[in-house]
Design an enzyme around this catalytic site. Sequence first.
Site, PDB file in Angstrom:
ATOM      1  N   ASP A 172      18.493  36.548  44.036  1.00 25.26           N
ATOM      2  CA  ASP A 172      17.793  35.753  43.010  1.00 25.26           C
ATOM      3  C   ASP A 172      16.462  35.261  43.575  1.00 25.26           C
ATOM      4  OD1 ASP A 172      19.883  35.942  41.199  1.00 25.26           O
ATOM      5  OD2 ASP A 172      20.685  33.951  41.610  1.00 25.26           O
ATOM      6  N   ARG A 220      14.850  42.957  39.051  1.00 28.22           N
ATOM      7  CA  ARG A 220      15.227  42.230  37.827  1.00 28.22           C
ATOM      8  C   ARG A 220      14.003  41.390  37.450  1.00 28.22           C
ATOM      9  NH1 ARG A 220      19.087  37.585  38.994  1.00 28.22           N
ATOM     10  NH2 ARG A 220      20.830  39.017  38.811  1.00 28.22           N
TER      11      ARG A 220
END
Length: 320
Positions: free
Chosen positions: A136, A187
């Site tokens: 992340d 992402r």
Amino acid sequence: MLDSASKGLFHLLALIKPFKTLASRYGMRRPSSFARRFIAGETTREAIEAARAVEQRGLLITMDHLGESVGSLARADAATREYFDVMQQVVESGIGRNISLKLTQLGLTVDRATCVDNMRRVLERAEPAGFFIRIDMEGSAHTEVTLETFETLWGLGYRQMGVVLQAALYRTEEDLPRVLRLGARVRLVKGAYKEPRTVAHQSKADIDDAYARLTKILLASGEYPAIATHDPAMHALAIEWAAERGLGPDKFEFQLLYGVRRDLQASLVDRGYRVRVYIPFGREWFPYFMRRLGERPANVTSVVTSMIDERRAQARRAIK
Ligand code: FDA
């Protein structure tokens, strides 16, 4: 999406102690408690049950054992070991082998070399077991060091991992080609953190423009792109550009958060697209939960109402 000033207000709310105390006390207490909309449970077992239900709806999953900004090497080591345990339980359960984690959870801000070692320990177990690990992206103070750590690990030969880039940051215009040159998976998100105007777009319109521009580049040359947003306008653009480039629905995926826009999750699957749901769980849920509140003011009203209801119910129980 909120503008930057509103995100700042939510940042302040998170620092108000009585709010944090009440939220932490009541947020996950019962199956109907308010934080459970966004958090799949405090234990791995509960999260696996939630993940199984998501998979039964035809969706893919990624599991995030929540935690961030640990302040000691001992806590970073504990978080690393917890991921070993999560992976083992995921394997035993038979659900999809996909994990999302944060580097500050593995000690990035305490000692970078130890964080790299911790990530290697995770990847050494993850790769043979067929896991994909997504790193992340956190606040902009960590962007460069996160990307450098990712590049270090890539240089060491780890390949079953990807990273996240935030469209709100100006620097992402350069970071995207930087990661694409490696051939790594990206992402793309809009960005959940309050950032200053020196480093990030502030208005929704500017962030959306950047997201659209970067999506186009990602779909044109990315390795299995992940379009992570709940914004139907961005989904429509991605679908249009993928079709223009002849990219089939198996060449990219949409990603959405647990508890957000289930209607969209279902409709994308019904239309034949791959959709992955990000499943957060664990006891350290408060910062993640506050970011979700910060994205939508209406969420705050329902949380405050639930808190008042819970307190009243508790008072009634005490009188009885
Ligand atoms: P936008 O904020 O414009 O919202 C579009 C619509 O989605 C809204 O109109 C509303 O209907 C709905 N919506 C959005 N958020 C909602 C909420 N909390 N509650 C209810 N409805 C909501 N960020 C980051 O900085 N680093 C990261 O690593 C990640 N990882 C990540 C993984 C995945 C799978 C997703 C989907 C998102 C992230 N994010 C993230 C969060 C991301 O940066 C962003 O903050 C949220 O996705 C909200 O922005 P949207 O793109 O949905 O658009």
